[in-house]
Write a protein that holds these residues in place. Structure first.
Motif, PDB file in Angstrom:
ATOM      1  N   ALA A 131       0.750  -1.364  -0.016  1.00  0.00           N
ATOM      2  CA  ALA A 131      -0.007   0.125   0.059  1.00  0.00           C
ATOM      3  C   ALA A 131       0.939   1.361   0.022  1.00  0.00           C
ATOM      4  O   ALA A 131       0.492   2.392  -0.751  1.00  0.00           O
ATOM      5  N   THR A 132       1.768   1.267   0.844  1.00  0.00           N
ATOM      6  CA  THR A 132       2.770   2.342   0.727  1.00  0.00           C
ATOM      7  C   THR A 132       3.541   2.624  -0.498  1.00  0.00           C
ATOM      8  O   THR A 132       3.625   3.762  -1.119  1.00  0.00           O
ATOM      9  N   TYR A 133       4.195   1.699  -1.046  1.00  0.00           N
ATOM     10  CA  TYR A 133       4.754   1.525  -2.224  1.00  0.00           C
ATOM     11  C   TYR A 133       3.844   2.122  -3.443  1.00  0.00           C
ATOM     12  O   TYR A 133       4.066   3.177  -4.061  1.00  0.00           O
ATOM     13  N   ASP A 134       2.779   1.690  -3.679  1.00  0.00           N
ATOM     14  CA  ASP A 134       1.741   1.995  -4.551  1.00  0.00           C
ATOM     15  C   ASP A 134       1.461   3.344  -4.305  1.00  0.00           C
ATOM     16  O   ASP A 134       1.234   4.291  -5.334  1.00  0.00           O
ATOM     17  N   SER A 135       1.123   3.816  -3.150  1.00  0.00           N
ATOM     18  CA  SER A 135       0.827   5.445  -2.866  1.00  0.00           C
ATOM     19  C   SER A 135       1.721   6.337  -3.230  1.00  0.00           C
ATOM     20  O   SER A 135       1.391   7.377  -3.492  1.00  0.00           O
ATOM     21  N   LEU A 136       3.111   6.039  -3.030  1.00  0.00           N
ATOM     22  CA  LEU A 136       4.185   7.058  -3.234  1.00  0.00           C
ATOM     23  C   LEU A 136       4.580   7.248  -4.828  1.00  0.00           C
ATOM     24  O   LEU A 136       5.150   7.677  -5.029  1.00  0.00           O
ATOM     25  N   LEU A 137       4.073   5.991  -5.679  1.00  0.00           N
ATOM     26  CA  LEU A 137       4.274   6.171  -7.106  1.00  0.00           C
ATOM     27  C   LEU A 137       3.622   7.242  -7.693  1.00  0.00           C
ATOM     28  O   LEU A 137       2.456   7.643  -7.071  1.00  0.00           O
ATOM     29  N   ALA A 138       4.324   8.034  -8.505  1.00  0.00           N
ATOM     30  CA  ALA A 138       3.691   9.266  -9.222  1.00  0.00           C
ATOM     31  C   ALA A 138       2.554   8.696  -9.964  1.00  0.00           C
ATOM     32  O   ALA A 138       2.847   7.515 -10.817  1.00  0.00           O
ATOM     33  N   LYS A 139       1.219   9.094  -9.847  1.00  0.00           N
ATOM     34  CA  LYS A 139       0.421   8.655 -10.570  1.00  0.00           C
ATOM     35  C   LYS A 139       0.166   9.258 -12.077  1.00  0.00           C
ATOM     36  O   LYS A 139      -0.249   8.446 -13.096  1.00  0.00           O
ATOM     37  N   ASP A 140       0.805  10.084 -12.287  1.00  0.00           N
ATOM     38  CA  ASP A 140       0.551  10.665 -13.723  1.00  0.00           C
ATOM     39  C   ASP A 140       1.978  10.837 -14.210  1.00  0.00           C
ATOM     40  O   ASP A 140       2.630  11.530 -13.565  1.00  0.00           O
ATOM     41  N   GLU A 141       2.226  10.793 -15.475  1.00  0.00           N
ATOM     42  CA  GLU A 141       3.691  10.905 -16.072  1.00  0.00           C
ATOM     43  C   GLU A 141       4.174  12.313 -15.917  1.00  0.00           C
ATOM     44  O   GLU A 141       5.263  12.423 -15.737  1.00  0.00           O
ATOM     45  N   ALA A 142       3.436  13.139 -15.990  1.00  0.00           N
ATOM     46  CA  ALA A 142       3.623  14.732 -15.934  1.00  0.00           C
ATOM     47  C   ALA A 142       4.380  14.984 -14.626  1.00  0.00           C
ATOM     48  O   ALA A 142       5.077  15.935 -14.611  1.00  0.00           O
ATOM     49  N   ALA A 143       3.934  14.350 -13.563  1.00  0.00           N
ATOM     50  CA  ALA A 143       4.705  14.664 -12.106  1.00  0.00           C
ATOM     51  C   ALA A 143       5.932  14.220 -12.087  1.00  0.00           C
ATOM     52  O   ALA A 143       6.480  14.331 -11.050  1.00  0.00           O
ATOM     53  N   MET A 144       6.380  13.157 -12.813  1.00  0.00           N
ATOM     54  CA  MET A 144       7.721  12.464 -12.627  1.00  0.00           C
ATOM     55  C   MET A 144       8.853  13.396 -13.167  1.00  0.00           C
ATOM     56  O   MET A 144       8.563  14.049 -14.262  1.00  0.00           O
TER      57      MET A 144
END
Length: 104
Positions: A85-98
């Motif tokens: 849950a923590t790993y997934d929540s910290l991944l950037a959800k949209d590519e523009a934010a990376m």
């Protein structure tokens, strides 16, 4: 031969962490978490994280199509469910934010 030995080592570490990690209490909620880096290492993805409670890493191993997480530092005694849950929540959800490195 080296790959076989490394694969056996990874499987052994993953299996021992699955059996040994039965926490008695839920980990404290993180506050102000920040991903320092996300890098591909031998057979896994490692996310370095800093937060108000300290720092640590979560490694995502892909063993035979199954996700296995390994936590270190602040995340050392967390369950597979909490690490996922923590790993997934910290991944950037949209590519523009990376943010991408500009090399060259």
């Amino acid at each position: 031969m080296k790959r076989t030995a490394i694969s056996i080592l990874i499987l052994t570490l993953a299996a021992s962490s699955l059996v040994a990690s039965t926490p008695t209490q839920k980990p404290a909620a993180m506050t102000n978490a920040c991903v320092v880096s996300l890098e591909h290492i031998n057979g896994a993805w490692r996310m370095k994280i800093t937060c108000d409670q300290g720092s640590g890493t979560i490694a995502l191993l892909d063993l035979a199509g199954a996700k296995v997480f390994k936590g270190d530092g602040v995340f050392s005694k967390w369950s597979q469910r909490d690490l996922n849950a923590t790993y997934d929540s910290l991944l950037a959800k949209d590519e523009a934010a990376m943010e991408y490195l500009q090399l060259g």
